[in-house]
Design an enzyme around this catalytic site. Structure first.
Site, PDB file in Angstrom:
ATOM      1  N   TYR A  78      -8.671   5.560   7.833  1.00 35.99           N
ATOM      2  CA  TYR A  78      -8.874   5.731   9.522  1.00 35.99           C
ATOM      3  C   TYR A  78      -9.884   6.849   9.592  1.00 35.99           C
ATOM      4  CZ  TYR A  78      -4.434   3.017  10.435  1.00 35.99           C
ATOM      5  OH  TYR A  78      -3.684   1.997  10.798  1.00 35.99           O
ATOM      6  N   HIS A 128       0.909  -1.044   0.049  1.00 31.64           N
ATOM      7  CA  HIS A 128      -0.054  -0.147   0.211  1.00 31.64           C
ATOM      8  C   HIS A 128       0.842   1.297  -0.056  1.00 31.64           C
ATOM      9  CE1 HIS A 128      -3.970  -1.679   1.645  1.00 31.64           C
ATOM     10  NE2 HIS A 128      -3.364  -2.556   0.876  1.00 31.64           N
ATOM     11  N   LYS A 146       1.431  -1.036  15.146  1.00 27.44           N
ATOM     12  CA  LYS A 146       2.928  -1.103  15.340  1.00 27.44           C
ATOM     13  C   LYS A 146       3.298  -2.384  15.991  1.00 27.44           C
ATOM     14  CE  LYS A 146       4.205   2.613  13.256  1.00 27.44           C
ATOM     15  NZ  LYS A 146       4.703   2.346  11.944  1.00 27.44           N
ATOM     16  N   PRO A 162      -3.462  -0.195  19.132  1.00 27.20           N
ATOM     17  CA  PRO A 162      -3.378  -0.833  17.691  1.00 27.20           C
ATOM     18  C   PRO A 162      -3.342   0.216  16.800  1.00 27.20           C
ATOM     19  CG  PRO A 162      -5.494  -1.353  18.700  1.00 27.20           C
ATOM     20  CD  PRO A 162      -4.835  -0.822  19.651  1.00 27.20           C
ATOM     21  N   TYR A 221       4.367   6.270  10.074  1.00 27.24           N
ATOM     22  CA  TYR A 221       3.457   5.162   9.592  1.00 27.24           C
ATOM     23  C   TYR A 221       4.111   4.089   9.039  1.00 27.24           C
ATOM     24  CZ  TYR A 221      -0.892   2.703   8.866  1.00 27.24           C
ATOM     25  OH  TYR A 221      -1.738   1.881   8.683  1.00 27.24           O
TER      26      TYR A 221
HETATM   27  P1  FAD Z   1       2.655 -12.824  20.965  1.00 23.68           P
HETATM   28  O1  FAD Z   1       2.008 -12.906  19.630  1.00 23.68           O
HETATM   29  O2  FAD Z   1       1.609 -12.408  22.167  1.00 23.68           O
HETATM   30  O3  FAD Z   1       3.302 -14.209  21.243  1.00 23.68           O
HETATM   31  C1  FAD Z   1       3.718 -14.655  22.536  1.00 23.68           C
HETATM   32  C2  FAD Z   1       3.475 -16.308  22.624  1.00 23.68           C
HETATM   33  O4  FAD Z   1       3.984 -16.570  23.732  1.00 23.68           O
HETATM   34  C3  FAD Z   1       1.953 -16.678  22.345  1.00 23.68           C
HETATM   35  O5  FAD Z   1       2.120 -17.691  21.157  1.00 23.68           O
HETATM   36  C4  FAD Z   1       1.806 -17.190  23.613  1.00 23.68           C
HETATM   37  O6  FAD Z   1       0.961 -18.423  23.760  1.00 23.68           O
HETATM   38  C5  FAD Z   1       3.301 -17.894  24.132  1.00 23.68           C
HETATM   39  N1  FAD Z   1       3.225 -17.921  25.883  1.00 23.68           N
HETATM   40  C6  FAD Z   1       2.625 -17.065  26.568  1.00 23.68           C
HETATM   41  N2  FAD Z   1       3.104 -17.355  27.795  1.00 23.68           N
HETATM   42  C7  FAD Z   1       3.780 -18.424  27.463  1.00 23.68           C
HETATM   43  C8  FAD Z   1       4.303 -19.439  28.607  1.00 23.68           C
HETATM   44  N3  FAD Z   1       4.274 -19.148  29.848  1.00 23.68           N
HETATM   45  N4  FAD Z   1       5.245 -20.392  28.330  1.00 23.68           N
HETATM   46  C9  FAD Z   1       5.216 -20.628  26.777  1.00 23.68           C
HETATM   47  N5  FAD Z   1       4.674 -19.484  25.759  1.00 23.68           N
HETATM   48  C10 FAD Z   1       3.716 -18.776  26.336  1.00 23.68           C
HETATM   49  N6  FAD Z   1      -1.255  -5.293  16.485  1.00 23.68           N
HETATM   50  C11 FAD Z   1      -1.022  -4.483  15.484  1.00 23.68           C
HETATM   51  O7  FAD Z   1      -0.621  -3.902  14.837  1.00 23.68           O
HETATM   52  N7  FAD Z   1      -2.672  -4.510  15.015  1.00 23.68           N
HETATM   53  C12 FAD Z   1      -3.603  -5.197  15.382  1.00 23.68           C
HETATM   54  O8  FAD Z   1      -4.750  -5.286  14.820  1.00 23.68           O
HETATM   55  C13 FAD Z   1      -3.269  -6.062  16.442  1.00 23.68           C
HETATM   56  N8  FAD Z   1      -4.559  -6.702  17.296  1.00 23.68           N
HETATM   57  C14 FAD Z   1      -4.192  -7.680  18.389  1.00 23.68           C
HETATM   58  C15 FAD Z   1      -5.196  -8.144  18.768  1.00 23.68           C
HETATM   59  C16 FAD Z   1      -4.971  -8.827  19.899  1.00 23.68           C
HETATM   60  C17 FAD Z   1      -6.164  -9.659  20.767  1.00 23.68           C
HETATM   61  C18 FAD Z   1      -3.742  -8.757  20.559  1.00 23.68           C
HETATM   62  C19 FAD Z   1      -3.507  -9.488  21.857  1.00 23.68           C
HETATM   63  C20 FAD Z   1      -2.886  -8.129  20.072  1.00 23.68           C
HETATM   64  C21 FAD Z   1      -3.066  -7.344  18.858  1.00 23.68           C
HETATM   65  N9  FAD Z   1      -1.869  -6.793  18.105  1.00 23.68           N
HETATM   66  C22 FAD Z   1      -2.125  -5.882  16.987  1.00 23.68           C
HETATM   67  C23 FAD Z   1      -0.673  -6.649  18.769  1.00 23.68           C
HETATM   68  C24 FAD Z   1       0.221  -7.668  18.139  1.00 23.68           C
HETATM   69  O9  FAD Z   1      -0.654  -8.764  17.704  1.00 23.68           O
HETATM   70  C25 FAD Z   1       1.484  -7.869  18.787  1.00 23.68           C
HETATM   71  O10 FAD Z   1       2.423  -6.909  19.134  1.00 23.68           O
HETATM   72  C26 FAD Z   1       2.372  -9.052  18.397  1.00 23.68           C
HETATM   73  O11 FAD Z   1       1.496 -10.277  18.341  1.00 23.68           O
HETATM   74  C27 FAD Z   1       3.611  -9.211  19.332  1.00 23.68           C
HETATM   75  O12 FAD Z   1       4.231 -10.393  19.151  1.00 23.68           O
HETATM   76  P2  FAD Z   1       4.878 -11.353  20.298  1.00 23.68           P
HETATM   77  O13 FAD Z   1       5.506 -12.497  19.720  1.00 23.68           O
HETATM   78  O14 FAD Z   1       5.688 -10.288  21.045  1.00 23.68           O
HETATM   79  O15 FAD Z   1       3.749 -11.565  21.178  1.00 23.68           O
HETATM   80  C1  DHB Z   2      -4.865  -3.347  10.968  1.00 24.60           C
HETATM   81  C2  DHB Z   2      -4.805  -3.156  12.207  1.00 24.60           C
HETATM   82  C3  DHB Z   2      -4.507  -2.037  12.684  1.00 24.60           C
HETATM   83  O1  DHB Z   2      -4.208  -1.914  14.096  1.00 24.60           O
HETATM   84  C4  DHB Z   2      -4.118  -0.914  11.952  1.00 24.60           C
HETATM   85  O2  DHB Z   2      -3.649   0.217  12.661  1.00 24.60           O
HETATM   86  C5  DHB Z   2      -4.520  -1.000  10.541  1.00 24.60           C
HETATM   87  C6  DHB Z   2      -4.670  -2.289  10.105  1.00 24.60           C
HETATM   88  C7  DHB Z   2      -5.366  -4.595  10.376  1.00 24.60           C
HETATM   89  O3  DHB Z   2      -5.781  -5.428  11.220  1.00 24.60           O
HETATM   90  O4  DHB Z   2      -5.556  -4.789   9.361  1.00 24.60           O
END
Ligand code: FAD
Ligand code: DHB
Length: 393
Positions: A200, A72, A296, A292, A384
């Protein structure tokens, strides 16, 4: 059992760290408490910064992203019934964002991990970390009903916001926290995206966002109270509210279709400082959370992991700990700038329960200023698409 780096969590942070370490010939064991399908099916983020795409490309996990991801070059800011075009690429010397679901990134990294033959264990229970202040920290866990001990040189806490690693840092850390008085109700819908770019929207009924996952799937969000019960929202009511907030005066609106998935996410800003204690290093959501609105979270997990992998590789290559010692400060520089941007996007585009009519008018004026000023748009665009970061590894 012994490994060089014990990685807790197989989300984007843990899998990407394992991948980068593998490229440097460093072994790791990844431990995940959920099962493989659960991790893949979790519907979460969808926007990759240019840097994240460059990193995936440079490290050989980009084939499907370039085939199926959607580049995009722009987005829209919408308010007072009109959409305003923000030419991201034109304002940033050619950078863009890519729409590619987090679950697709996770699938690609899982496949890359499996191809290396290095250990990736799902459904491990009762994970705990020990002796982090010594040179041989250990992870204890249960797998298939057996108690295991994994001795490591380093432990990477990639276990997300609700994991066990952050609480194990002890007392020498500070937490910075901000909770927002709203959340997002998000849906995935079987409907072709009706706009080529994300929209947005600041609306008097509250924030709304138009996004997508593929040429057949639309992803939409709108602002709701933080503890909203999703069962209060039948599909027709969701579409009614989406259309009210997103439709613009020129007749644009999202296509309506069958809702495949719906949930409510609360929103907060959160930072842990420092992101380590002894030989336990945090990366991704275990260390910080962003609201969100700037898309980021996933990208910040990737930049942490790049810094951490470089520091660990430097230790094994030279015996020096300087990059490891600097890891938290280096990562936090980007974390705080990204926190600032995510907070700014959030407060610019949402309605707050305690605001008055002055605040509403001021927010509209803010958006009118931003969309009318090349300087303001350039600042938005460069944040962004993601602040510059050297991806060489
Ligand atoms: P995570 O993806 O949370 O991965 C952590 C992993 O560790 C998981 O698989 C978990 O099961 C595992 N874990 C936890 N505890 C333990 C343990 N004790 N032992 C072993 N494993 C364990 N970001 C955006 O930019 N846009 C969005 O729309 C957006 N929507 C989101 C919606 C939700 C519900 C959530 C929770 C987050 C969202 N985020 C979004 C944020 C983004 O998804 C996260 O920043 C990203 O997943 C971070 O990756 P991570 O690997 O640090 O953590
Ligand atoms: C999406 C999620 C976001 O948090 C955002 O700022 C833009 C797009 C998405 O899930 O596509």
């Amino acid at each position: 059992m012994h490994t060089q780096v014990g990685i807790i969590g197989a989300g984007p942070a843990g899998l990407l760290l394992g991948h980068l370490l593998h490229l440097k010939g460093i072994d790791s064991v990844i431990l995940e408490r959920r099962n493989h399908e659960y991790v893949i099916d979790r519907v979460r983020a969808g926007v990759l910064e240019q840097f994240t795409v460059d990193l995936m490309t440079q490290t050989g996990v980009e084939a499907r992203l370039h085939r199926e991801g959607m580049r995009h070059d722009s987005l829209y800011l919408s308010f007072a019934g009109r959409r305003h075009h923000v030419p991201l690429a034109e304002l940033t010397g050619g950078k863009a964002i890519y729409v590619y679901g987090q679950n697709e990134v996770v699938k690609d990294l899982m496949d890359a991990r499996i191809a290396t033959g290095r250990p990736l264990h799902y459904e491990v229970q009762n994970v705990s970390v020990h002796n982090i202040d010594s040179s041989k920290p250990a992870i204890h866990y249960e797998a298939d009903g057996k108690q295991e001990e994994l001795k490591c040189d380093f432990i990477a806490g990639c276990d997300g916001f609700h994991g066990i690693c952050r609480p194990a840092l002890g007392d020498a850390v500070t937490f910075y926290d901000k909770i927002y008085p709203f959340g997002w109700l998000g849906i995935l819908a079987e409907a072709a995206p009706s706009s080529e770019a994300l929209v947005y929207t600041y609306h008097e009924r509250g924030f709304a966002l138009f996004s997508m996952r593929s040429p057949r799937i639309t992803r939409l969000y709108f602002q709701v109270p933080p503890d909203e019960d999703i069962d209060k929202w039948p599909d027709d009511a969701i579409w009614d509210e989406m259309l009210k907030r997103l439709s613009t005066q020129d007749g644009w609106k999202p296509n309506v279709g069958r809702i495949l998935n719906k949930n409510v996410t609360a929103m907060r800003s959160f930072v842990t400082e420092p992101m380590r204690a002894g030989r336990l290093y945090l990366a991704g959501d275990s260390a910080h959370i962003v609201p969100p609105t700037g898309a980021k979270g996933l990208n910040l997990a990737a930049s942490d992991v790049l810094h951490l992998a470089r520091a660990i590789a430097s230790f094994y290559g030279t015996g020096k700990t300087d990059l490891l010692d600097q890891y938290s400060d280096t990562a936090l520089q980007r974390v705080w700038k990204t926190q600032r941007f995510s907070w700014w996007m959030t407060q610019t585009l949402h309605r707050f329960p305690d605001e008055n009519p002055f605040d509403y008018k001021r927010q509209l004026a803010d958006l009118d200023y931003i969309t009318g000023s090349r300087a303001a748009l350039t600042s938005l665009a460069e944040n962004y698409v993601g602040l510059p970061l050297d991806v060489s590894f």
